[in-house]
Design a protein around this motif. Structure first.
Motif, PDB file in Angstrom:
ATOM      1  N   GLY A   1       0.802  -1.211   0.000  1.00  0.00           N
ATOM      2  CA  GLY A   1       0.000   0.000   0.000  1.00  0.00           C
ATOM      3  C   GLY A   1       0.834   1.259   0.000  1.00  0.00           C
ATOM      4  O   GLY A   1       0.379   2.277   0.489  1.00  0.00           O
TER       5      GLY A   1
ATOM      6  N   ARG B   1     -15.290  11.795  -0.159  1.00  0.00           N
ATOM      7  CA  ARG B   1     -14.742  10.783   0.750  1.00  0.00           C
ATOM      8  C   ARG B   1     -13.826  11.383   1.807  1.00  0.00           C
ATOM      9  O   ARG B   1     -13.094  10.681   2.461  1.00  0.00           O
ATOM     10  CB  ARG B   1     -13.990   9.723  -0.047  1.00  0.00           C
TER      11      ARG B   1
ATOM     12  N   ARG C   1     -10.078   4.048   4.391  1.00  0.00           N
ATOM     13  CA  ARG C   1      -8.886   3.399   3.857  1.00  0.00           C
ATOM     14  C   ARG C   1      -7.686   4.292   4.151  1.00  0.00           C
ATOM     15  O   ARG C   1      -7.803   5.526   4.210  1.00  0.00           O
ATOM     16  CB  ARG C   1      -9.016   3.171   2.350  1.00  0.00           C
TER      17      ARG C   1
ATOM     18  N   PHE D   1      -3.629   5.007   3.060  1.00  0.00           N
ATOM     19  CA  PHE D   1      -2.535   4.795   2.125  1.00  0.00           C
ATOM     20  C   PHE D   1      -1.292   5.444   2.709  1.00  0.00           C
ATOM     21  O   PHE D   1      -1.363   6.452   3.418  1.00  0.00           O
ATOM     22  CB  PHE D   1      -2.840   5.427   0.761  1.00  0.00           C
TER      23      PHE D   1
ATOM     24  N   THR E   1     -14.153  -4.017   9.434  1.00  0.00           N
ATOM     25  CA  THR E   1     -14.298  -2.573   9.498  1.00  0.00           C
ATOM     26  C   THR E   1     -13.146  -1.967  10.304  1.00  0.00           C
ATOM     27  O   THR E   1     -12.847  -2.401  11.410  1.00  0.00           O
ATOM     28  CB  THR E   1     -15.646  -2.190  10.146  1.00  0.00           C
TER      29      THR E   1
ATOM     30  N   THR F   1      -0.172  -2.821   9.004  1.00  0.00           N
ATOM     31  CA  THR F   1      -0.420  -2.279   7.668  1.00  0.00           C
ATOM     32  C   THR F   1       0.866  -1.844   6.974  1.00  0.00           C
ATOM     33  O   THR F   1       1.135  -2.240   5.854  1.00  0.00           O
ATOM     34  CB  THR F   1      -1.382  -1.086   7.754  1.00  0.00           C
TER      35      THR F   1
ATOM     36  N   SER G   1      -3.684  -1.303  12.166  1.00  0.00           N
ATOM     37  CA  SER G   1      -5.099  -0.959  12.095  1.00  0.00           C
ATOM     38  C   SER G   1      -5.859  -1.811  13.100  1.00  0.00           C
ATOM     39  O   SER G   1      -5.676  -3.027  13.162  1.00  0.00           O
ATOM     40  CB  SER G   1      -5.662  -1.209  10.688  1.00  0.00           C
TER      41      SER G   1
END
Length: 789
Positions: A29, A62, A115, A117, A367, A400, A406
């Protein structure tokens, strides 16, 4: 001129890197860009939205946002184009110091769904720092004649804040017949020395002034200079000498004050005062070394005097000189390299950088609830950190990127079972002993309308007397909902059904929407309706709303509100005239019968017959429960030609209701008339009996067929729903009297269909609570009173 060269170099590198910026990669990612330092505001870095696979149009909806941890706001994203550009120039040396790799980590966060990144911008070094000497002038003292060619004198080199080739320095000395400059690299250390090529002559030149220039490896190259002032001394011909030119020492960080680092030893071949040596740090030693270490002047011991922190400096290069007390004094030099060893003295650091709270109880597993970053200033195993949360929680930690984790939902949650979770996140390093840090995250669970209102019982039963007051409170129902707020706000309503002849349930009862109180809208009439079955619905205010139903069975209790109704009296001939009684009739002769019916049921419909004026009855009596009028003795002429009896008919209700019937009796002497009447009654008795039997068979056959049709019809009507109220039907209450005869009470009977549509008749069973005796003195046996459909 140097500045122009520097600007042209920066511009060239900037254009080249903009055209050839590093291609982004998706591994773990991560997107990586490269950028030269000192790039101006607005400089293009990369098409961030495109490289992350995001549409530009969805950045604002978003809630696209970028976080730079502890590095300042050097970069910004244009939300209209998705381009990452420079917000403020980055000084690589300020951000990363001498680290060979300098990168700024950015977190890009978008919602719906959440999300994260990770973007890494590598800051490339440009040659923007010239070499710098710590002092403007270095002073050396060298004895004349006695100092042989090839003698070496250490010099302090320059430093360059850049890295790589931009920090590689070369030195150039201004032209001199006596001196040259040499640079040697040994292990981790670089030594810069001044080498004597030709003996000095103080009388010729007492002092030499030379310019030492440091040149870096950048393009264009940058330079720095220092003035060397060399004083030529006379006399003392032996300088102190160390047994090593370089000493390698390893020292743990956080060593206590006074800890011995090393004891140096230098020797001098001279005698007397020229042999006495004192030790000291060189004059150009950095100030940070003087804050951490001290040297004993007479013994040469170097000891700790300040705080040593591996995370600040992990290598100290200490220049030491030994000076004799000759005149002039001579000096010997050595270098002490102190490697600092890391100790696990820094606990991990935890930071919650993003939260998505509260968590809906219908959130799917996976989630993302929170983003957690961990760090440890130590190195090696001391800096390796593992992150954990307690077991038996519906959450898990997912690594992550680098030191980012996370906190995600591992399984479904139920707010009605647990309304919030207090999660203790623990970070522990791998040092010995290990150190840890913890942070508590409170995760509330948001309510979702996932529970329908529920009643504590499946059926409510209530008994109500007929003729109730309109608007009277009948009963209350209550449902509970474990949800919160509007999801738990319950309102009540009746489920509309048809009762009887297409009468809606709502015409009989009403339900208060908030309290669940049920009220009767009209008086109930037992003769019209015995059982009212309906459903009450409890519905919450959630979206979408949920509901639950409960069945209410309301039984109407009969009251004595109908007086007996007397039909026309007679002995069966159907004639309205007086009853003819022959004077020859003996005791017990039945002369007639009074028939009455009561619309009530049970004891309220159980009738009793008696002569209103017993004295005026003469030789006649009436059956208490049969209503048959018969003689009590043989008739006499003195009884008169006629009799008039007033029969009182009463029910057994409280209070009792009654009606009267007047019966006229005529006493006749003519045997023929009586015989004719007797023939009329007796002669026809056989055929009448036969006719009655045939009639009864026909009536039973027709009634049986009719009942079968009704049962099939009701079964079909009742089958689609759980309960259906069927219409009224005629039923006859048949009660046996105490004398063995039957009285009939016509009333309305309503059938109730339950379950699969099985019809049940209203069955009334009672027996008299007192005995009665016939004229012959025998006790009469009470019989069953029931309903014949």
């Amino acid at each position: 001129m140097a500045l122009l060269r520097r600007d042209s170099l920066v511009t060239g590198q900037l254009l080249r890197l903009v055209l050839l910026h590093t291609a982004w990669e998706v591994g773990s990612g991560q997107v990586r860009y490269s950028l030269p330092e000192e790039s101006k505001h607005g400089t293009f870095v990369g098409r961030l939205a495109q490289d992350l696979g995001l549409e530009v149009s969805e950045l604002v909806p978003r809630m696209f946002r970028m976080v730079s941890k502890g590095r300042g706001d050097y970069f910004e994203v244009n939300l209209q184009s998705g381009v990452l550009f420079v917000n403020s120039p980055v000084d690589r040396e300020e951000v990363c110091g001498q680290s060979p790799l300098c990168a700024i980590d950015l977190e890009v966060i978008v919602d719906k769904p959440l999300r994260i990144f990770h973007v890494e911008v590598e800051i490339q070094d440009i040659n923007d720092n010239a070499p710098v000497f710590s002092v403007n002038e270095q002073n050396l003292s060298i004895a004349e004649s006695l100092t042989l060619p090839g003698s070496r004198f250490p010099l302090e080199g320059a430093s360059d804040a850049d890295i790589g080739t931009n920090s590689l320095l070369t030195y150039k000395l201004s032209p001199s017949e006596n001196f040259i400059v040499e640079e040697k690299t040994k292990e981790k250390s670089k030594s810069l020395v001044l080498v004597l090529k030709k003996p000095l002559d103080r009388e010729d030149i007492p002092a030499h002034h030379l310019l030492l220039t440091a040149i870096d490896g950048g393009k264009p190259e940058l330079t720095g200079t220092v003035q060397l002032v060399i004083t030529v001394l006379d006399a003392n011909d032996n300088a102190p000498v160390f047994n090593q030119s370089v000493y390698q020492i390893k020292l743990l960080e956080n060593a206590a004050n006074g800890t011995l680092v090393i004891k140096l030893n230098a020797t001098d071949m001279d005698e007397g005062i020229n042999k006495n040596i004192s030790y000291s740090f060189t004059s150009h030693i950095p100030q940070n070394i003087r804050k951490v270490f001290r040297i004993e002047q007479n013994t040469g011991e170097i000891r700790v005097k300040g705080n040593i922190d591996f995370e600040d400096i992990n290598l100290f290069e200490i220049q030491v000189e030994a000076k004799d007390k000759g005149n002039p004094p001579l000096v010997g030099h050595c270098k002490v390299m102190v490697d600092i060893l890391d100790v696990n003295d820094n606990a991990p650091e935890l930071a919650v950088t993003s939260l998505s709270l509260p968590v809906p109880e219908d959130a799917p597993p996976g989630t993302v609830v929170a983003l957690i970053s961990v760090s440890d200033r130590d190195s090696g195993d001391n800096g390796k950190v593992t992150c954990s949360i307690p077991p038996d929680l519906p959450f898990q930690l997912v690594s992550t990127f680098k030191n980012y984790h996370s906190l995600v939902l591992a399984e479904a949650v139920d707010r009605e079972r647990v309304s919030e979770y207090k999660i203790l996140v623990t970070a522990r390093d791998e040092g010995a002993p290990s150190l840890s840090a913890s942070s508590s995250i409170l995760v509330p669970i948001a309510d979702v309308n996932d529970n329908a209102p529920a009643f504590p019982q499946p059926v409510y039963t209530v008994f109500v007397k007929e003729n109730n007051r309109p608007g009277a409170h009948l009963l209350s129902v209550s449902a509970s909902d474990p949800d919160l707020r509007e999801n738990a706000f319950v309102s009540y309503s009746v489920v509309e059904r048809s009762v009887g002849e297409q009468q809606p349930v709502s015409s009989y009862i009403s339900v208060h929407s908030e309290s669940g109180h049920i009220y009767g809208l009209q008086p109930f009439d037992y003769e019209e309706l015995q059982v009212l079955q309906f459903q009450v619905s409890a519905r919450d205010a959630g979206f979408p709303s949920l509901c639950g139903n409960v069945t209410v069975q309301l039984f109407v209790l009969d009251e004595n509100d109908n007086a007996p109704a007397v039909s026309a009296p007679g002995s069966g001939r159907g004639s309205p005239g007086p009853e003819l009684v022959p004077l020859s009739a003996g005791a017990g002769h039945v002369v007639g019968k009074v028939r009455a019916v009561d619309a009530d049921s049970g004891y309220n419909a159980w009738l009793r017959y008696e002569v209103q004026e017993a004295r005026a009855a003469g030789p006649f009596r009436v059956g208490v429960y049969s209503g048959e009028i018969s003689t009590t003795r043989a008739l006499e002429e003195s009884d008169g030609p006629s009799q008039r009896l007033v029969i009182l008919v009463k029910d057994h209700g409280e209070p009792a209701l009654s009606a009267t019937a007047t019966v006229s009796l005529s006493l006749v002497e003519s045997p023929q008339a009586v015989k004719w009447d007797s023939r009329q009654r007796v002669g026809s008795e056989g055929p009448l009996v036969d006719m009655n039997v045939s009639l009864m068979i026909a009536i039973c056959s027709v009634s049986g067929l009719f009942v079968l049709v009704i049962v099939v019809y009701v079964g079909l009507r009742c089958h689609p729903g759980p309960e259906v109220m069927c219409g009224p039907g005629k039923a006859t209450v048949v009660c046996s009297s105490e004398v063995g005869s039957w009285s009939y009470s016509q009333r309305q009977s309503r059938n109730l269909c339950v379950g699969e549509g099985t019809a049940k008749n209203d069955l009334m069973v009672f027996s008299p609570n007192f005995p009665n005796f016939a004229e012959n003195g025998e006790k009469e046996t009470p019989k069953l009173c029931g309903t014949v459909g």
